[in-house]
Design an enzyme around this catalytic site. Structure first.
Site, PDB file in Angstrom:
ATOM      1  N   GLU A  38      44.263  48.301  42.634  1.00  0.00           N
ATOM      2  CA  GLU A  38      43.270  48.171  40.831  1.00  0.00           C
ATOM      3  C   GLU A  38      44.050  47.694  40.101  1.00  0.00           C
ATOM      4  OE1 GLU A  38      39.891  46.836  42.048  1.00  0.00           O
ATOM      5  OE2 GLU A  38      39.778  48.913  43.118  1.00  0.00           O
ATOM      6  N   SER A 130      27.825  46.139  39.362  1.00  0.00           N
ATOM      7  CA  SER A 130      28.589  47.131  39.910  1.00  0.00           C
ATOM      8  C   SER A 130      29.698  46.784  40.351  1.00  0.00           C
ATOM      9  CB  SER A 130      27.524  46.925  41.537  1.00  0.00           C
ATOM     10  OG  SER A 130      28.193  45.500  42.346  1.00  0.00           O
ATOM     11  N   LEU A 132      31.444  44.726  42.572  1.00  0.00           N
ATOM     12  CA  LEU A 132      30.707  44.429  43.708  1.00  0.00           C
ATOM     13  C   LEU A 132      31.529  42.625  43.772  1.00  0.00           C
ATOM     14  CD1 LEU A 132      28.826  46.595  45.904  1.00  0.00           C
ATOM     15  CD2 LEU A 132      30.969  47.094  45.325  1.00  0.00           C
ATOM     16  N   SER A 133      31.788  42.490  42.505  1.00  0.00           N
ATOM     17  CA  SER A 133      32.046  40.460  42.034  1.00  0.00           C
ATOM     18  C   SER A 133      30.769  40.170  42.822  1.00  0.00           C
ATOM     19  CB  SER A 133      33.259  40.767  43.150  1.00  0.00           C
ATOM     20  OG  SER A 133      34.006  41.172  42.441  1.00  0.00           O
ATOM     21  N   SER A 134      29.678  40.102  41.981  1.00  0.00           N
ATOM     22  CA  SER A 134      28.705  39.239  41.880  1.00  0.00           C
ATOM     23  C   SER A 134      28.739  38.523  41.603  1.00  0.00           C
ATOM     24  CB  SER A 134      27.282  40.468  41.446  1.00  0.00           C
ATOM     25  OG  SER A 134      27.568  40.519  40.183  1.00  0.00           O
ATOM     26  N   GLU A 168      35.697  31.055  35.733  1.00  0.00           N
ATOM     27  CA  GLU A 168      35.698  32.502  35.062  1.00  0.00           C
ATOM     28  C   GLU A 168      36.670  32.995  33.477  1.00  0.00           C
ATOM     29  OE1 GLU A 168      34.139  35.013  37.040  1.00  0.00           O
ATOM     30  OE2 GLU A 168      33.934  36.447  35.348  1.00  0.00           O
ATOM     31  N   ASP A 180      38.772  39.350  42.971  1.00  0.00           N
ATOM     32  CA  ASP A 180      37.535  38.563  44.153  1.00  0.00           C
ATOM     33  C   ASP A 180      37.290  36.927  44.593  1.00  0.00           C
ATOM     34  OD1 ASP A 180      37.988  40.742  42.319  1.00  0.00           O
ATOM     35  OD2 ASP A 180      36.503  40.453  40.955  1.00  0.00           O
TER      36      ASP A 180
HETATM   37  C1  GLA Z   1      37.991  42.554  38.513  1.00  0.00           C
HETATM   38  C2  GLA Z   1      38.289  41.161  38.092  1.00  0.00           C
HETATM   39  C3  GLA Z   1      39.453  41.498  39.174  1.00  0.00           C
HETATM   40  C4  GLA Z   1      40.868  42.105  39.336  1.00  0.00           C
HETATM   41  C5  GLA Z   1      39.942  43.984  39.291  1.00  0.00           C
HETATM   42  C6  GLA Z   1      40.825  45.040  38.732  1.00  0.00           C
HETATM   43  O1  GLA Z   1      36.841  42.707  39.204  1.00  0.00           O
HETATM   44  O2  GLA Z   1      37.646  39.958  38.365  1.00  0.00           O
HETATM   45  O3  GLA Z   1      40.041  39.983  39.302  1.00  0.00           O
HETATM   46  O4  GLA Z   1      41.109  42.180  38.415  1.00  0.00           O
HETATM   47  O5  GLA Z   1      38.805  44.073  38.255  1.00  0.00           O
HETATM   48  O6  GLA Z   1      41.138  45.283  40.010  1.00  0.00           O
END
Ligand code: GLA
Length: 409
Positions: A38, A130, A132-134, A168, A180
């Site tokens: 992370e 959340s 979880l990368s929406s 982004e 992500d």
């Molecule tokens: C978000 C960012 C990722 C990453 C995480 C932390 O999800 O979009 O690129 O840096 O935080 O690991």
């Protein structure tokens, strides 16, 4: 998601209803959960995420003019939002259309020019905010949709990830790394992905665990200012790297084993970092850099443990990861610490940690096989008792990355 084909058939009907024409292309891109690694992905380090079965559909049809018409079946109150290929700029009230325009813009910058407008419908089941990368799922879906509709045959999946990240970073102003978008584009069913974010080389690692299962828990906490706190962390890492590089150039510090100035903090080994820590002086910079370096090391060891089915070691590394994100990187929050503390105190939990950018969102939990029900009950009740919030539980079924899904004839 219940059944991808059924959902697509429903959305196909919606598309015809909203736009009065039938769609030409439909794609699906998944959200992700990060198992470990992370805040390493903008420091040139390793990450170990897997794609989920939850994700975002994008359906589209070319128009004769240059209009962009965009409809989200998640936020129907917005109706059809309009834009134009001649106005690919971000506006305050863009809502989800910022991601759509951002990816079209980033593709154009890379020479993939959409020569007509489009009618687009999106729908997704990754819960917003959340962790979880929406948003990555939406960006990657749009990238694949325009590749499909405009026959951008040379556009590869990793390139879709990079264009999405650019959207982004430069369009939405969130300085995220590549994790992500990359996992959304490149996930593989039944596998996690070990990605070296410095080189974009990767390896899929089977995630069929014999003695353990993975459960995702949504703390149902969303903090504001997440974007600016994230960008602050990234700046702090850049500052720390610049100081270390300067000291190396001045001969105050030895170069790392590679013999070259590091391009990212994660190129340093733990020993090299300890030797360099003195030049950082500032306590906060030191803590941030320390997290990045040690988290990277944990990620490499966790991937190794996973390939050998060593779930006990994997769980231990997850716990260490959470402690470091909480204490050194300071991206957890009270509720998330409560949630992971409750989980980590259970003898059937191998390891629990926050996942994603932080400040709320989800935890990822590695638990002994067969304890799913007990985990939901015990952790759910204890979390509600302490915070007054009702957590949500999601199964982690490692899914395939972004793909074209064929509509029914
Ligand atoms: C978000 C960012 C990722 C990453 C995480 C932390 O999800 O979009 O690129 O840096 O935080 O690991």
């Amino acid at each position: 998601m219940e059944n991808i084909r059924e959902k697509l058939a429903e959305l196909q009907g919606k598309f015809a209803e909203i736009y009065g024409v039938s769609l030409e292309a439909s794609v699906f891109a998944p959200g992700r959960v990060n198992l470990i690694g992370e805040h390493t992905d903008y420091n040139g380090g390793f990450v170990l995420p897997c794609a989920l079965s939850y994700g975002t559909f994008a359906l589209g049809r070319k128009r004769a003019d240059r209009k962009l018409r965009m409809y989200s079946d998640n936020v129907t109150r917005l109706g059809i939002m309009e834009g134009s290929l001649d106005d690919l700029k971000a506006y305050e009230n863009d809502h989800f259309t910022g991601y759509v325009k951002g990816v079209i813009w980033a593709a154009e910058e890379a020479g993939f020019v959409c020569d007509t407008g489009m009618d687009i419908l999106i729908w997704g089941d990754v819960p917003n905010g959340s962790g979880l990368s929406s948003s990555a799922a939406l960006e990657v879906a749009i990238g694949l949709l325009i590749k499909t509709m405009f026959s951008f045959d040379t556009m590869t999946q990793p390139q879709i990830a990079l264009l999405s990240q650019k959207a982004e970073n430069e369009f939405m102003g969130m300085q995220c790394g590549i994790m992500d978008q990359f996992i959304s584009a490149m996930g593989k069913e039944g596998h996690a992905l070990l990605l070296n974010t410095g080189t974009l080389t990767y390896k899929h690692i089977p995630l069929e665990l014999e003695d353990a299962e993975i459960v995702i828990v949504n703390s149902c906490v969303k903090h504001s200012l997440v974007g600016s706190a994230y960008n602050d962390r990234r700046n702090e890492c850049e500052k720390a790297l610049a100081l270390i590089r300067q000291a190396m150039q001045d001969g105050v510090l030895a170069l790392p084993a590679s013999g070259k100035l590091p391009e990212g903090l994660c190129e340093l080994t733990a020993e090299e970092f300890e030797a360099a820590a003195g030049v950082l002086k500032d306590e906060i910079l030191c803590a941030r850099a320390k997290h990045a370096v040690y988290e990277n090391d944990r990620t490499i060891r966790a991937a190794e443990a996973l390939s050998h089915g060593n779930t006990a070691l994997f769980g231990k590394l997850m716990r260490e990861s959470h402690a470091s994100l909480r204490d050194l990187y300071e991206v957890s929050c009270e509720e998330m610490d409560i949630l992971t503390d409750i989980a980590n105190a259970k003898e059937y939990v191998l390891g629990a940690r926050m996942t994603g950018g932080g400040f709320g969102g989800c935890s990822v939990n590695l638990i002994k096989a067969g304890y799913g029900k007990q985990f939901r009950k015990e952790v759910g009740e204890a979390y509600t008792a302490k915070t007054g919030k009702k957590p949500l539980f999601y199964a982690c079924v490692p899914g395939e990355g972004a793909r074209v899904v064929e509509p029914q004839a």
